[in-house]
Design a protein around this motif. Structure first.
Motif, PDB file in Angstrom:
ATOM      1  N   ILE A  54       0.795  -1.234  -0.062  1.00 15.86           N
ATOM      2  CA  ILE A  54      -0.071  -0.079  -0.096  1.00 15.86           C
ATOM      3  C   ILE A  54       0.850   1.290   0.031  1.00 15.86           C
ATOM      4  CG2 ILE A  54      -1.596   1.218   1.311  1.00 15.86           C
ATOM      5  CD1 ILE A  54      -2.614  -1.524   2.427  1.00 15.86           C
ATOM      6  N   ILE A  55       0.856   2.124  -0.955  1.00 13.59           N
ATOM      7  CA  ILE A  55       1.657   3.326  -1.319  1.00 13.59           C
ATOM      8  C   ILE A  55       1.019   4.389  -0.026  1.00 13.59           C
ATOM      9  CG2 ILE A  55       2.411   5.256  -2.801  1.00 13.59           C
ATOM     10  CD1 ILE A  55       2.177   3.109  -4.875  1.00 13.59           C
ATOM     11  N   THR A  56       1.664   4.697   0.736  1.00 16.15           N
ATOM     12  CA  THR A  56       1.258   5.824   1.469  1.00 16.15           C
ATOM     13  C   THR A  56       1.607   7.124   1.061  1.00 16.15           C
ATOM     14  OG1 THR A  56       3.051   5.546   3.106  1.00 16.15           O
ATOM     15  CG2 THR A  56       0.921   4.208   3.614  1.00 16.15           C
ATOM     16  N   SER A  57       2.714   7.259   0.484  1.00 20.44           N
ATOM     17  CA  SER A  57       3.175   8.529  -0.356  1.00 20.44           C
ATOM     18  C   SER A  57       3.991   8.337  -1.315  1.00 20.44           C
ATOM     19  CB  SER A  57       4.252   9.337   0.845  1.00 20.44           C
ATOM     20  OG  SER A  57       4.517  10.531   0.191  1.00 20.44           O
ATOM     21  N   GLY A  58       3.685   8.751  -2.446  1.00 21.02           N
ATOM     22  CA  GLY A  58       4.559   8.484  -3.652  1.00 21.02           C
ATOM     23  C   GLY A  58       4.952   9.867  -4.328  1.00 21.02           C
ATOM     24  N   TYR A  59       4.445  10.196  -5.373  1.00 17.35           N
ATOM     25  CA  TYR A  59       4.851  11.624  -6.208  1.00 17.35           C
ATOM     26  C   TYR A  59       4.495  12.621  -5.020  1.00 17.35           C
ATOM     27  CZ  TYR A  59       5.140  15.715  -8.497  1.00 17.35           C
ATOM     28  OH  TYR A  59       5.443  16.887  -8.999  1.00 17.35           O
ATOM     29  N   PRO A  62       6.524  19.974  -5.508  1.00 16.02           N
ATOM     30  CA  PRO A  62       7.273  20.742  -4.578  1.00 16.02           C
ATOM     31  C   PRO A  62       6.418  21.279  -3.373  1.00 16.02           C
ATOM     32  CG  PRO A  62       8.005  20.932  -6.734  1.00 16.02           C
ATOM     33  CD  PRO A  62       6.802  20.091  -6.760  1.00 16.02           C
ATOM     34  N   ALA A  63       5.316  22.008  -3.670  1.00 20.86           N
ATOM     35  CA  ALA A  63       4.404  22.499  -2.330  1.00 20.86           C
ATOM     36  C   ALA A  63       4.012  21.466  -1.605  1.00 20.86           C
ATOM     37  CB  ALA A  63       3.428  22.911  -3.211  1.00 20.86           C
ATOM     38  N   LEU A  64       3.703  20.212  -2.036  1.00 25.12           N
ATOM     39  CA  LEU A  64       3.241  19.300  -1.126  1.00 25.12           C
ATOM     40  C   LEU A  64       4.601  18.718  -0.244  1.00 25.12           C
ATOM     41  CD1 LEU A  64       1.286  17.278   0.196  1.00 25.12           C
ATOM     42  CD2 LEU A  64       1.593  15.786  -1.820  1.00 25.12           C
ATOM     43  N   ASN A  65       5.465  18.626  -1.120  1.00 26.95           N
ATOM     44  CA  ASN A  65       6.749  17.929  -0.315  1.00 26.95           C
ATOM     45  C   ASN A  65       7.017  19.073   0.963  1.00 26.95           C
ATOM     46  OD1 ASN A  65       8.712  16.140  -0.391  1.00 26.95           O
ATOM     47  ND2 ASN A  65      10.236  17.787  -0.619  1.00 26.95           N
ATOM     48  N   ALA A  66       7.008  20.239   0.578  1.00 28.48           N
ATOM     49  CA  ALA A  66       7.315  21.358   1.851  1.00 28.48           C
ATOM     50  C   ALA A  66       6.464  21.199   2.803  1.00 28.48           C
ATOM     51  CB  ALA A  66       7.450  22.782   1.185  1.00 28.48           C
ATOM     52  N   ARG A  67       4.915  21.253   2.549  1.00 28.64           N
ATOM     53  CA  ARG A  67       4.211  20.840   3.559  1.00 28.64           C
ATOM     54  C   ARG A  67       4.271  19.837   4.414  1.00 28.64           C
ATOM     55  NH1 ARG A  67       0.290  25.050   3.829  1.00 28.64           N
ATOM     56  NH2 ARG A  67       0.115  24.136   5.656  1.00 28.64           N
ATOM     57  N   VAL A  68       4.742  18.659   3.879  1.00 29.16           N
ATOM     58  CA  VAL A  68       4.732  17.502   4.573  1.00 29.16           C
ATOM     59  C   VAL A  68       6.240  17.464   5.338  1.00 29.16           C
ATOM     60  CG1 VAL A  68       3.204  16.292   3.430  1.00 29.16           C
ATOM     61  CG2 VAL A  68       5.439  15.999   3.059  1.00 29.16           C
ATOM     62  N   GLY A  69       7.023  18.428   5.232  1.00 19.24           N
ATOM     63  CA  GLY A  69       8.566  18.611   5.933  1.00 19.24           C
ATOM     64  C   GLY A  69       9.387  17.786   5.052  1.00 19.24           C
ATOM     65  N   GLY A  70       9.309  17.313   4.011  1.00 19.77           N
ATOM     66  CA  GLY A  70      10.338  16.769   2.950  1.00 19.77           C
ATOM     67  C   GLY A  70      11.349  17.499   2.486  1.00 19.77           C
ATOM     68  N   VAL A  71      12.561  17.084   2.391  1.00 23.15           N
ATOM     69  CA  VAL A  71      13.674  17.872   1.860  1.00 23.15           C
ATOM     70  C   VAL A  71      13.469  18.298   0.353  1.00 23.15           C
ATOM     71  CG1 VAL A  71      15.314  17.020   3.640  1.00 23.15           C
ATOM     72  CG2 VAL A  71      15.169  15.812   1.306  1.00 23.15           C
ATOM     73  N   SER A  72      14.254  19.368  -0.119  1.00 29.32           N
ATOM     74  CA  SER A  72      13.805  19.749  -1.335  1.00 29.32           C
ATOM     75  C   SER A  72      14.375  19.009  -2.583  1.00 29.32           C
ATOM     76  CB  SER A  72      14.585  21.397  -1.551  1.00 29.32           C
ATOM     77  OG  SER A  72      15.918  21.207  -1.262  1.00 29.32           O
TER      78      SER A  72
END
Length: 146
Positions: A54-59, A62-72
């Motif tokens: 079960i994929i919980t996070s895929g693609y 950039p805006a979503l990545n920033a909101r979830v705290g992902g590195v750029s």
């Protein structure tokens, strides 16, 4: 859109955070070759586990990545990584099985013993294995499986 036998584009772009914040998390056309490559590699992961994943996070745009705290520089923003769970076992057991089965990946991370992150490279899979742990409230990555 069906990417492979077991994976759809919707699975790769679905995000409750994006929905809640009204962020368009559609994968751009220029990243579709990466998304398709990742789906093909995930078929090998599924086969090695002998169980669905079960994929919980895929693609992540950039805006979503920033909101979830992902590195750029996250492979998620390039369509080359997913976080997932499986009924196969714990994240550590899943990681160990993928290593033992010889699955090729760029980066495999046991994330806080809650899920597995797997990333791929179109040209150079480095076989990096990490475990994410909390240290004084901050996530740190250590080499190998703990």
């Amino acid at each position: 859109m069906q990417l492979t036998e077991h994976f759809t584009l919707d699975e790769f772009t679905r995000s409750t955070t994006a929905s809640r914040l009204k962020i368009d998390n559609s994968a751009p056309d220029d990243l579709m070759p990466n998304v398709k490559l990742t789906a093909i590699k995930l078929e090998l992961v599924r086969k090695a586990l002998g169980k669905p994943i079960i994929i919980t996070s895929g693609y992540r745009c950039p805006a979503l990545n920033a909101r979830v705290g992902g590195v750029s520089t996250s492979a998620h923003t390039k369509g080359l990584a997913v976080d997932f769970k499986s009924s196969f076992g714990t994240p550590k057991e899943i990681c160990q099985r993928l290593i033992d089965a010889g699955v090729q990946f760029d980066k495999l991370i046991q994330e806080h013993n809650q899920w597995v992150h797997i990333g791929f490279s179109p040209s150079n899979n480095r076989q990096i294995v990490l475990t994410a742990i909390k240290n004084s409230g901050k996530t740190v990555y250590v080499n190998g499986l703990i």
